[in-house]
Design an enzyme around this catalytic site. Sequence first.
Site, PDB file in Angstrom:
ATOM      1  N   HIS A 293      40.387  -5.594  54.409  1.00 34.16           N
ATOM      2  CA  HIS A 293      39.431  -4.792  53.642  1.00 34.16           C
ATOM      3  C   HIS A 293      40.013  -3.435  53.272  1.00 34.16           C
ATOM      4  O   HIS A 293      39.682  -2.872  52.221  1.00 34.16           O
ATOM      5  CB  HIS A 293      38.134  -4.625  54.444  1.00 34.16           C
ATOM      6  CG  HIS A 293      37.250  -5.824  54.369  1.00 34.16           C
ATOM      7  ND1 HIS A 293      36.255  -6.093  55.274  1.00 34.16           N
ATOM      8  CD2 HIS A 293      37.220  -6.858  53.491  1.00 34.16           C
ATOM      9  CE1 HIS A 293      35.640  -7.225  54.953  1.00 34.16           C
ATOM     10  NE2 HIS A 293      36.214  -7.699  53.874  1.00 34.16           N
ATOM     11  N   ARG A 400      23.713  -9.367  31.668  1.00 36.03           N
ATOM     12  CA  ARG A 400      23.217 -10.594  32.305  1.00 36.03           C
ATOM     13  C   ARG A 400      22.198 -10.217  33.385  1.00 36.03           C
ATOM     14  O   ARG A 400      22.549 -10.017  34.541  1.00 36.03           O
ATOM     15  CB  ARG A 400      24.372 -11.369  32.929  1.00 36.03           C
ATOM     16  CG  ARG A 400      25.444 -11.829  31.949  1.00 36.03           C
ATOM     17  CD  ARG A 400      26.519 -12.626  32.702  1.00 36.03           C
ATOM     18  NE  ARG A 400      27.520 -13.167  31.829  1.00 36.03           N
ATOM     19  CZ  ARG A 400      28.691 -12.579  31.562  1.00 36.03           C
ATOM     20  NH1 ARG A 400      28.969 -11.390  32.092  1.00 36.03           N
ATOM     21  NH2 ARG A 400      29.576 -13.166  30.783  1.00 36.03           N
ATOM     22  N   ARG A 436      19.892  -9.497  27.970  1.00 34.39           N
ATOM     23  CA  ARG A 436      19.501 -10.912  27.918  1.00 34.39           C
ATOM     24  C   ARG A 436      18.462 -11.171  28.998  1.00 34.39           C
ATOM     25  O   ARG A 436      18.668 -10.851  30.173  1.00 34.39           O
ATOM     26  CB  ARG A 436      20.714 -11.826  28.146  1.00 34.39           C
ATOM     27  CG  ARG A 436      20.366 -13.304  28.011  1.00 34.39           C
ATOM     28  CD  ARG A 436      21.595 -14.198  28.111  1.00 34.39           C
ATOM     29  NE  ARG A 436      22.137 -14.238  29.466  1.00 34.39           N
ATOM     30  CZ  ARG A 436      23.259 -14.888  29.791  1.00 34.39           C
ATOM     31  NH1 ARG A 436      23.960 -15.517  28.857  1.00 34.39           N
ATOM     32  NH2 ARG A 436      23.685 -14.894  31.035  1.00 34.39           N
ATOM     33  N   GLU A 534      23.572 -20.888  21.307  1.00 36.41           N
ATOM     34  CA  GLU A 534      24.429 -21.737  22.130  1.00 36.41           C
ATOM     35  C   GLU A 534      24.130 -23.220  21.905  1.00 36.41           C
ATOM     36  O   GLU A 534      24.975 -24.074  22.160  1.00 36.41           O
ATOM     37  CB  GLU A 534      24.285 -21.371  23.620  1.00 36.41           C
ATOM     38  CG  GLU A 534      22.842 -21.182  24.056  1.00 36.41           C
ATOM     39  CD  GLU A 534      22.723 -20.382  25.349  1.00 36.41           C
ATOM     40  OE1 GLU A 534      23.651 -20.404  26.180  1.00 36.41           O
ATOM     41  OE2 GLU A 534      21.682 -19.724  25.541  1.00 36.41           O
ATOM     42  N   ASN A 557      30.990 -20.187  24.987  1.00 31.01           N
ATOM     43  CA  ASN A 557      31.296 -21.123  26.065  1.00 31.01           C
ATOM     44  C   ASN A 557      30.386 -22.346  26.005  1.00 31.01           C
ATOM     45  O   ASN A 557      30.843 -23.489  25.937  1.00 31.01           O
ATOM     46  CB  ASN A 557      31.137 -20.438  27.432  1.00 31.01           C
ATOM     47  CG  ASN A 557      31.964 -19.181  27.552  1.00 31.01           C
ATOM     48  OD1 ASN A 557      32.911 -18.986  26.803  1.00 31.01           O
ATOM     49  ND2 ASN A 557      31.609 -18.335  28.489  1.00 31.01           N
ATOM     50  N   ASP A 558      29.072 -22.087  26.061  1.00 33.57           N
ATOM     51  CA  ASP A 558      28.136 -23.201  26.052  1.00 33.57           C
ATOM     52  C   ASP A 558      28.077 -23.885  24.689  1.00 33.57           C
ATOM     53  O   ASP A 558      27.926 -25.100  24.609  1.00 33.57           O
ATOM     54  CB  ASP A 558      26.732 -22.724  26.459  1.00 33.57           C
ATOM     55  CG  ASP A 558      26.583 -22.590  27.965  1.00 33.57           C
ATOM     56  OD1 ASP A 558      27.451 -23.117  28.687  1.00 33.57           O
ATOM     57  OD2 ASP A 558      25.621 -21.948  28.418  1.00 33.57           O
ATOM     58  N   ARG A 568      32.886 -28.562  30.777  1.00 33.66           N
ATOM     59  CA  ARG A 568      34.167 -27.865  30.984  1.00 33.66           C
ATOM     60  C   ARG A 568      34.519 -27.716  32.453  1.00 33.66           C
ATOM     61  O   ARG A 568      35.649 -27.351  32.787  1.00 33.66           O
ATOM     62  CB  ARG A 568      34.151 -26.495  30.293  1.00 33.66           C
ATOM     63  CG  ARG A 568      33.057 -25.563  30.724  1.00 33.66           C
ATOM     64  CD  ARG A 568      32.881 -24.422  29.723  1.00 33.66           C
ATOM     65  NE  ARG A 568      31.702 -23.629  29.994  1.00 33.66           N
ATOM     66  CZ  ARG A 568      31.722 -22.385  30.480  1.00 33.66           C
ATOM     67  NH1 ARG A 568      32.859 -21.812  30.723  1.00 33.66           N
ATOM     68  NH2 ARG A 568      30.608 -21.734  30.705  1.00 33.66           N
ATOM     69  N   CYS A 605      29.531 -13.295  22.303  1.00 38.72           N
ATOM     70  CA  CYS A 605      29.656 -12.718  23.647  1.00 38.72           C
ATOM     71  C   CYS A 605      30.293 -13.660  24.651  1.00 38.72           C
ATOM     72  O   CYS A 605      30.269 -13.396  25.850  1.00 38.72           O
ATOM     73  CB  CYS A 605      28.290 -12.269  24.168  1.00 38.72           C
ATOM     74  SG  CYS A 605      27.073 -13.591  24.307  1.00 38.72           S
TER      75      CYS A 605
END
Length: 826
Positions: A293, A400, A436, A534, A557-558, A568, A605
């Site tokens: 750490h 997000r 979002r 999406e 991505n989606d 994926r 995005c």
Amino acid sequence: MKKEVAFTCELPNGIHARPANHLEAVCRQFSSDITLKNLRNENTGSAKSVLSLVGTDTLLNDPCSLIIEGDDAEAAFDMLATYLREEFPLCDEEIVVMDEGDVTLPQSLMNHNPTLIRAKRLSAGIAKGKLIRYNDIELSVFEQEIASLTFEQAKQQVTETLIDKAELASGQEKEIIKAHLGILNDETLNEKVSGFVSNGESLAKAILLTVAAITETLMQSSSAYLKERVLDIKDIALQLLMTAHPHVEVTTDFTLTEPSIVIANDLTPSQFLGLDRAFLQGLILTQAGSTSHTVILARAFNIPAVSGVEIDACAKHEGETLFVDGGLGIVALAPSDAVATYFERAMWLAEQVKAAESEYLNLQAQTKDGHKIEIAANIACTVEAESAFAKGAEGIGLFRTEMLFMDRSTAPDEQEQFDAYKEVLEAAGDKAVIIRTMDIGGDKPLDYLNLPHEHNPFLGYRAVRIYPQFLALFHTQLRAILRAAQYGHTKVMIPMIQSIEEIRWVKAQLEIVKAELTNDNTPFGAIELGIMVEIPSVAFIMDQFCKEVDFFSIGSNDMTQYLLAVDRDNDNVAKLYNSLAPSFLRLLRAVVSGAQAHDKWVGLCGELGANKKVLPLLVGAGLNELSMAAPSIAPTKAALRQFDSEACKALFNEACDCATIADVEALLEAFTQSQEDKPLLDVECVLLDCDFNSKEEAIQTLVGNLGVRGRTHVVNELEADIWARESVFTTGLGNGFAIPHTKSDNIAHSSISIARLNKPVIWSDDEDGAVEFVIMLTLNKNQGDQHMRIFSGLARKLIHESFRNTLKTMTTEAEIISYLQSELSL
């Protein structure tokens, strides 16, 4: 009742303190006894104890089971089965450690015969400072002492101190402090200490015996990562002992009064955090591993660090100035003037790289013909916002918010959400923030919502689709966003929309919430409403969606996996997932053209936005914005300025007409080569009035400058290529000139670099070996015969005294460039 949940450990670092904290918190909600059994080694431990869980020595891919016995075993089984499958694998991430392979040390350094200690590389960067030894505190000094406080009193004080520190901390520092709080309140630690005290031991002896027992368990682990957690146990023990024995003259205060490099057997995280980072330049540790750490904190604070160096090896150099290079893994003792100059120059070059990137931080993102594209940041929590804007973000393209709802037993209330949104909006100033709404359910389940398990979560009950069932939760989020909207440019984006009916329903809920706020006399601000594109079906009715919303943001991505019907995350079909598929590009064109036909703003995005290879296609698609992780923002702004927007538009349309992915890739490759904007000769590669002391410094600086200018990303490898040529024969040509050169794969943009020296340096042992003018050729292997053509042309010109004298007497970089272009027909 007895139940059992079988699972495989998917955590890259095994079950250590931080993920154990998460599992313990879930198990503690139930009265049943819950035991984790590692089927690989047959170790067992209470799942309600962080240290017991860590002690099971559970590593990546170990088969395990949770054995649940008690009255609420059925409920515990239901929650834990889902938690272990869906959430537990996500509660830790692989720690990026530096490659432990051999490092070739730069010839520019080694030619000066430095006194070096090779070390393990922990944290990159170069540090210069006075060597200061940190003396360890032996826990045994407390053994015969009488405590002034009880164990519970000492624990309470340490807990309050850690909580105060956690409130001021962020990022890795906060996570590590939270892990220490988990250890402090661990039932195994508490039971062992209390048991020893009950048996007549002093508090100090009880703590020491407990540390010894736990340490013995951890050191038996086959995981180096878990062995490194011993230091965290000792850290907590030391804090408890010092708090319970305030009369013992032991202090962890360690005052630095000047730039220093601290050497120690090891430092606990709290000891590291106690050092004055205004003076702490570097760390030399004897025992620390890559995942301790303390080392994680050193990386977070950009402190160069190495380990594996015995204190005795440096003892006689205490109080002297030395250098640590965390990237090369070396400690340079008693540096000569030449060695010190090498490191000073390397530090200066590193600052130049940082400065070159910073030039783009506050610049408007645009192409070289002035076409503007907003470059924004994706964030998942409030603490990321300030850092994103410091790294050049022109807005927040994706906040997000689901991260506010995860890793907890109940949903955040309105005030907590309001505070989070307000903090980001205030950090943004007049820049836009796209919030979002919660994208939960499906692959991101929340235990407290009791959503059903799904076989295909990406296509299932998630995002906007669950809002009607959890209407109060959705309304609470809308209330918080609307209230926060008074503090900045707020845009609200709804995820997983696929129909007009859905967005009309959302708009109706917005009106209901606004009416409630108005009736309550609660002030709120204006927002823009948009959707995340999406689901491919949206592309076919863009004209209808444009009547309902203010903006669109594409989740690449989606959208790619939905369009291509490819999971994926499935290794068997992941190779089919590719956003360069012509079908995807045509879908992108349909969304953007559909939006802009109605004067609607459209951004992207997904991860695709930060892909520099694909950037000219995204520019050509006509997007208004690209959003990405903050570290990619400045490089993307720099890359944008290489492209002409009209050429990118033609490229995109041509790519949409391609038949295969391979055709698109070939088109991109040809375009990238044709758009290269770094000329062979440029003033950025001309250095005048150089005060070099050696040939080594000249080569180090010229090659390093190519890294600063973005012409190479592998400086050490390119420098090695230059020295490889020098080892065959000297490149000094006499009359004060040298032409070091290489034909290499390690130069991205073929370059001619020039250095004119204020005083000559020795280039070779020849009678005419002094050099005061260096012309370095670094030419890409793919440039045909360019290398020999330029080298031979230069050599022929340098025979003539008039040519040499002209180069020596020119006053500006531009004059030299113009003259060489003319003389060499470049």
